[in-house]
Design a protein around this motif. Structure first.
Motif, PDB file in Angstrom:
ATOM      1  N   SER A 167      49.722 -98.776  81.202  1.00 55.80           N
ATOM      2  CA  SER A 167      50.161 -99.062  79.831  1.00 55.80           C
ATOM      3  C   SER A 167      49.324 -98.318  78.802  1.00 55.80           C
ATOM      4  O   SER A 167      49.549 -98.456  77.592  1.00 55.80           O
ATOM      5  CB  SER A 167      50.087-100.570  79.560  1.00 55.80           C
TER       6      SER A 167
ATOM      7  N   THR B 115      48.006 -95.075  76.742  1.00 63.25           N
ATOM      8  CA  THR B 115      48.470 -93.763  76.305  1.00 63.25           C
ATOM      9  C   THR B 115      47.376 -92.727  76.502  1.00 63.25           C
ATOM     10  O   THR B 115      46.286 -92.840  75.934  1.00 63.25           O
ATOM     11  CB  THR B 115      48.888 -93.804  74.827  1.00 63.25           C
TER      12      THR B 115
ATOM     13  N   GLN C 284      63.405-103.877  76.495  1.00 65.62           N
ATOM     14  CA  GLN C 284      62.014-104.316  76.660  1.00 65.62           C
ATOM     15  C   GLN C 284      61.802-105.755  76.209  1.00 65.62           C
ATOM     16  O   GLN C 284      60.956-106.465  76.726  1.00 65.62           O
ATOM     17  CB  GLN C 284      61.080-103.445  75.825  1.00 65.62           C
TER      18      GLN C 284
ATOM     19  N   ARG D 118      57.852 -94.544  74.863  1.00 66.94           N
ATOM     20  CA  ARG D 118      57.231 -95.628  75.629  1.00 66.94           C
ATOM     21  C   ARG D 118      58.287 -96.511  76.275  1.00 66.94           C
ATOM     22  O   ARG D 118      58.168 -96.919  77.431  1.00 66.94           O
ATOM     23  CB  ARG D 118      56.324 -96.466  74.722  1.00 66.94           C
ATOM     24  N   ALA D 119      59.334 -96.815  75.502  1.00 67.54           N
ATOM     25  CA  ALA D 119      60.402 -97.678  76.008  1.00 67.54           C
ATOM     26  C   ALA D 119      61.161 -97.017  77.153  1.00 67.54           C
ATOM     27  O   ALA D 119      61.546 -97.679  78.120  1.00 67.54           O
ATOM     28  CB  ALA D 119      61.365 -98.032  74.878  1.00 67.54           C
TER      29      ALA D 119
ATOM     30  N   VAL E  65      60.016 -94.976  79.360  1.00 67.40           N
ATOM     31  CA  VAL E  65      59.212 -95.113  80.577  1.00 67.40           C
ATOM     32  C   VAL E  65      59.275 -96.546  81.109  1.00 67.40           C
ATOM     33  O   VAL E  65      59.482 -96.778  82.301  1.00 67.40           O
ATOM     34  CB  VAL E  65      57.733 -94.710  80.323  1.00 67.40           C
ATOM     35  N   ALA E  66      59.114 -97.509  80.201  1.00 68.61           N
ATOM     36  CA  ALA E  66      59.091 -98.923  80.607  1.00 68.61           C
ATOM     37  C   ALA E  66      60.392 -99.326  81.300  1.00 68.61           C
ATOM     38  O   ALA E  66      60.373 -99.983  82.346  1.00 68.61           O
ATOM     39  CB  ALA E  66      58.851 -99.802  79.385  1.00 68.61           C
ATOM     40  N   VAL E  67      61.517 -98.927  80.729  1.00 66.90           N
ATOM     41  CA  VAL E  67      62.815 -99.283  81.305  1.00 66.90           C
ATOM     42  C   VAL E  67      63.099 -98.458  82.562  1.00 66.90           C
ATOM     43  O   VAL E  67      63.650 -98.964  83.538  1.00 66.90           O
ATOM     44  CB  VAL E  67      63.933 -99.106  80.253  1.00 66.90           C
TER      45      VAL E  67
ATOM     46  N   MET F  79      60.978 -97.350  84.719  1.00 62.11           N
ATOM     47  CA  MET F  79      60.174 -97.861  85.819  1.00 62.11           C
ATOM     48  C   MET F  79      60.812 -99.080  86.477  1.00 62.11           C
ATOM     49  O   MET F  79      60.648 -99.319  87.671  1.00 62.11           O
ATOM     50  CB  MET F  79      58.777 -98.219  85.323  1.00 62.11           C
ATOM     51  N   LYS F  80      61.553 -99.854  85.700  1.00 65.64           N
ATOM     52  CA  LYS F  80      62.189-101.058  86.223  1.00 65.64           C
ATOM     53  C   LYS F  80      63.551-100.776  86.861  1.00 65.64           C
ATOM     54  O   LYS F  80      64.060-101.609  87.630  1.00 65.64           O
ATOM     55  CB  LYS F  80      62.374-102.083  85.101  1.00 65.64           C
TER      56      LYS F  80
END
Length: 450
Positions: free
Chosen positions: A24, A26, A249, A439-440, A442-444, A446-447
Motif C-alpha cells: 500500500s 507509494t 474500493q 491507486r484504485a 491497482v486495488a481493484v 489485484m482483487k
C-alpha cells in the motif's frame, strides 16, 4: 530479486497517472499532460528511474475521448444486418451522430424468429457479394447484427466464417442476458470502431513498459472491475474502468465517491449499478457502477447570463487547447479562477504549466465581461472570489443532493483545492493522497480474477 511491486496506469483524455506501489506504500508517482508529453515516452521515463524494482503486474485503465470514437477519426466499419433492420443503430435516443457511413450499411435476407426457429436461411452468395464490395472499398472490419442471433447464432456463425475466410475482421455482439438488440448492437459497433485506436494506445503502453513489465503481466480494467488483456468486446467498457475502480474500493464501506479530477468531476455510487451508457450515439449496453458527471466541470466556461450576471456556461473547453492560464486557451474557464492558488500550481502535472501571459489574458477576458455586465464597477479580484465561491457551492450542493450513500469520499488532484467547501459536511472525508485513479486501478485489479 523478488517481484512484489505493482504498477498502476490510468490514461484519460488529456492526462495519464502512473503509480508504483509496494503493497500500500507509494514508491513513485507521476501525472503526464498528454498534450505536452508523449504517452509511451513519459511512461518509459517514469519506469526507467526504477529499474531495480521488480514489477509483478501492471493494471491499466484506458479512457478514450468521445471525439476520437467517431468513425471518421477511428476508421470506418461495415455493418451487415437482417433485411429491414438497417437503421436500428440510429433508433431510440440517438443524438444524430452516426456510427458508420450509410454507404457501409448492408442487409441480407435471413430471419430467425424469437423462438430460435429459422424462418429464412442465410444465402452464402449474399455474404460473398458484400465481402467483395467492402474489400474493394478497402474496409477490413465488419459488424454482424442479425435479429435474434443471441438465441440462435447459426446464421451469425455462418457469416462469421465466410467473412473471416476473406481476411475480414468480424465483430459480433457479446452474448448477455440483455434482450434489447439496439443497445447490444450499438455496443458492438462502438467496440469495432474504437478497436484500432485501443490497440494503438495499448501498443504504446506496452512499449513504454517493455523494459519493466512482461506483456503477459499487463492487464486492463473494465467497467465491472474485471480485468482483461485481448478481449475486443471489452474496449468500450474500459472507458469506465478507472471510475468503477474508484467506487468499488468503497463498496463495502457504503460510501459514495466524488472524484474531482483535472479532466472532469464525477459522483460515483458503488452500491448502485447501471446497465446502459447514454452515449452520443444513443443507449449502449454497458454495466458499470453508477457514474454521474456533475453539471459543473473543471474546464467549464465562464459567461454572462441573460440577466448580465457572471455565471458558468454549458460549454466544456477541455484541455486541448486548455485553460487560458496555460497559454493556448481562448475562453476563461472555472479552473482559471484558481490559477494563482498555490494548491493548483503545485498539483502534479500542472507545475510550471501556467504562463504569465496566459494569466493576464484570462484577467483581460474577465475585464471585458465586466464591462458588459450588470455591475460595470466590479473589481476583477471580486469577480474571481465570487465565482470561486459559486463554483464550490455548486460542487458541494450537487454531491449532497445526488449521493446515494450518507458518507462520501472526496478524491482526485483537485480534492484539496475544494476541501474547504466540505468542512460543514460531517459525512465527507477528503482523500489526502493524490493519484486516486491509478491507486484504485491497482486495488481493484489485484482483487479481480485473471
Amino acid at each position: 530479486m523478488q517481484n512484489s511491486f505493482m504498477l498502476g496506469v490510468s490514461v484519460g483524455e488529456s492526462f495519464a497517472e502512473y503509480i508504483l506501489l509496494d503493497g500500500s506504500n507509494t514508491v513513485a508517482a507521476k501525472r503526464a499532460y498528454l498534450s505536452r508529453e508523449n504517452l509511451k515516452n513519459s511512461l518509459q521515463q517514469f519506469l526507467s528511474t526504477h529499474k531495480d524494482k521488480g514489477i509483478a503486474k501492471a493494471f491499466v485503465s484506458l479512457r478514450i475521448s468521445d471525439k476520437l470514437m467517431d468513425y471518421k477519426l477511428s476508421g470506418a466499419v461495415a455493418h451487415v444486418t437482417t433485411e429491414g433492420f438497417e437503421n436500428w443503430l440510429e433508433l431510440r435516443g440517438c443524438s444524430g451522430s452516426a456510427l458508420t457511413s450509410s454507404e457501409l450499411h448492408f442487409s441480407v435476407r435471413e430471419r430467425v424468429l424469437a423462438s430460435g426457429q429459422i424462418l429464412h436461411p442465410l444465402d452464402d452468395q449474399e455474404i460473398e457479394g458484400i465481402a467483395a464490395k467492402i474489400l474493394l472499398m478497402n474496409i477490413k472490419k465488419v459488424c454482424l447484427h442479425f435479429l435474434h442471433a443471441n438465441i440462435n447464432p447459426a446464421h451469425e456463425k455462418q457469416a462469421l466464417e465466410l467473412f473471416k475466410a476473406k481476411g475480414i475482421e468480424v465483430y459480433i455482439p457479446e452474448k448477455t442476458e440483455n434482450q434489447d438488440e439496439v443497445t447490444r448492437w450499438r455496443k458492438n459497433a462502438l467496440n469495432a470502431t474504437v478497436s484500432g485506436l485501443f490497440q494503438d494506445l495499448k501498443k504504446d503502453l506496452l512499449e513504454g513498459m517493455k523494459d519493466a513489465v512482461s506483456e503477459a503481466s499487463v492487464f486492463f480494467v473494465g467497467a465491472e472491475g474485471e480485468i482483461f488483456q485481448d478481449e475486443t468486446h471489452k474496449c468500450v467498457g474500459s472507458l469506465f474502468g478507472s471510475y468503477s475502480a474508484l467506487g468499488l474500493q468503497y463498496q463495502k464501506s457504503q460510501m459514495d465517491v466524488l472524484h474531482l479530477g483535472l479532466e472532469d468531476f464525477v459522483l460515483i455510487s458503488p452500491n448502485s449499478w447501471s446497465n446502459t451508457w447514454e452515449s452520443p450515439w444513443g443507449k449502449v449496453e454497458i454495466k458499470s457502477v453508477q457514474i454521474r458527471p456533475l453539471k459543473i466541470q473543471p474546464t467549464m466556461g465562464l459567461k454572462l447570463n441573460s440577466f448580465k450576471h457572471f455565471d458558468f456556461s454549458n460549454s466544456i473547453e477541455g484541455w486541448e487547447p486548455g485553460p487560458m492560464s496555460i497559454g493556448r486557451g481562448q475562453k476563461p474557464t472555472l479552473i482559471d479562477l484558481w490559477t494563482e492558488n498555490a494548491k493548483l500550481t503545485k498539483t502534479e502535472g500542472l507545475q510550471d504549466r501556467t504562463v504569465a501571459a496566459g494569466i493576464q489574458k484570462f484577467k483581460t477576458a474577465l475585464l471585458t465581461l465586466v464591462k458588459s455586465s450588470y455591475d460595470r464597477n466590479l473589481e476583477i479580484s471580486t469577480v474571481i472570489k465570487e465565482m470561486q465561491s459559486l463554483g464550490m457551492q455548486k460542487i458541494v450542493m450537487e454531491s449532497l443532493l445526488h449521493r446515494q450513500n450518507k458518507k462520501i469520499k472526496v478524491t482526485g488532484p483537485l480534492a484539496e483545492l475544494f476541501a474547504n467547501g466540505f468542512k460543514k459536511d460531517s459525512n465527507a472525508t477528503i482523500d489526502d493522497q493524490d493519484f486516486a485513479e491509478a491507486r484504485a486501478v491497482v486495488a481493484v485489479g489485484m482483487k479481480a480474477k485473471v
